[in-house]
Design an enzyme around this catalytic site. Structure first.
Site, short mmCIF file in Angstrom:
data_model
loop_
_atom_site.label_atom_id
_atom_site.label_comp_id
_atom_site.label_asym_id
_atom_site.label_seq_id
_atom_site.Cartn_x
_atom_site.Cartn_y
_atom_site.Cartn_z
N ASP A 63 0.94 -1.19 0.13
CA ASP A 63 -0.06 0.06 0.01
C ASP A 63 0.84 1.25 -0.06
OD1 ASP A 63 -1.53 2.34 0.75
OD2 ASP A 63 -2.62 1.13 2.14
N SER A 140 -3.77 13.40 -14.58
CA SER A 140 -5.13 13.34 -15.18
C SER A 140 -5.62 14.69 -15.49
CB SER A 140 -6.25 13.06 -13.97
OG SER A 140 -7.61 13.23 -14.26
N TYR A 153 -9.91 15.03 -5.39
CA TYR A 153 -9.09 14.55 -6.51
C TYR A 153 -8.32 15.36 -7.56
CZ TYR A 153 -8.10 11.42 -10.63
OH TYR A 153 -7.60 10.92 -11.43
N LYS A 157 -4.02 15.64 -8.24
CA LYS A 157 -3.52 15.57 -9.29
C LYS A 157 -2.67 16.91 -9.92
CE LYS A 157 -4.51 11.37 -10.17
NZ LYS A 157 -3.27 10.14 -10.38
#
Ligand SMILES: NC(=O)c1ccc[n+]([C@@H]2O[C@H](COP(=O)([O-])OP(=O)(O)OC[C@H]3O[C@@H](n4cnc5c(N)ncnc54)[C@H](OP(=O)(O)O)[C@@H]3O)[C@@H](O)[C@H]2O)c1
Length: 181
Positions: A63, A140, A153, A157
């Site tokens: 992880d 992204s 999110y 990014k």
């Protein structure tokens, strides 16, 4: 292109873009370390790679949001191959969340998409300097476009984009370069 003497770590290799990346590099004969948390899915991707290349990739259940796991990824790769040429920082999570949602969602995405990627890169850099290797950070379009509700999110990014630029400048004198997808 022949990658038969290249060692590549791919995070998030158990599905999606990371798995496709693994299959592609297997076809180019690279020596692979495939990283993800889901052991079964990781094993399936490794078996597909082996069918293509005839060589079994190293699979590492880890992880990247856990500091010790990042150290183990580099250590196990070094023990198996002795070197590292490319780090593909692909592992990432997307949970739809805006400013009003629970901060734990934000924390989770930062821990993986930003801090985990940063930590693993730190530990890989000494090896990449030796080989004048490469780092690929999978970002992204959300890093530059406003898409709702992707506030948390998108922030991770955008941070990754800036990490890519800053680290490229920092590492360029050592002969290591980063690129971004
Ligand atoms: N698909 C898109 O349209 C798109 C667009 C732009 C950017 N991206 C980016 O592309 C990357 C891959 O996305 P994808 O679409 O292929 O998604 P995906 O199929 O959900 O793959 C994500 C991968 O990351 C791994 N992962 C997640 N958290 C992890 C952690 N803490 N430690 C280790 N591995 C972890 C997952 O494996 P386990 O669950 O087994 O750990 C999985 O292999 C991500 O960074 C994503 O943000 C995707």
């Amino acid at each position: 292109m022949d990658f038969s003497n290249k060692v590549i770590i791919i995070t998030g290799a158990s599905s999606g873009i990371g798995a496709s990346c693994a299959l592609h590099f297997a076809a180019l004969r690279a020596k692979l370390s495939l990283v993800a948390r889901n052991v079964d899915k990781l094993r399936n991707v490794a078996e597909e790679c082996e069918k293509i290349s005839g060589t079994k990739p190293l699979t590492i259940a880890a992880d990247i949001s856990v500091e010790e796991d990042n150290a183990r990824i580099i250590q196990e790769t070094a023990e198996r191959y002795g070197t590292l040429d490319v780090l593909v920082n692909n592992a990432g999570i997307l949970t739809l969340a805006g400013c009003l949602d629970n901060i734990k969602i934000f924390d989770q995405m930062v821990a993986t998409n930003v801090r985990g990627t940063y930590l693993l890169t730190q530990k890989a850099i000494p090896y990449l300097i030796e080989t004048k290797g490469n780092i690929i950070n999978v970002s992204s379009v959300a890093s530059q476009s406003v898409i709702s509700p992707m506030t948390a999110y998108s922030m991770t990014k955008a941070a990754l984009d800036m990490f890519t630029k800053c680290a490229a400048l920092e590492l360029a004198p050592k002969g290591s370069f980063q690129s971004k997808n």
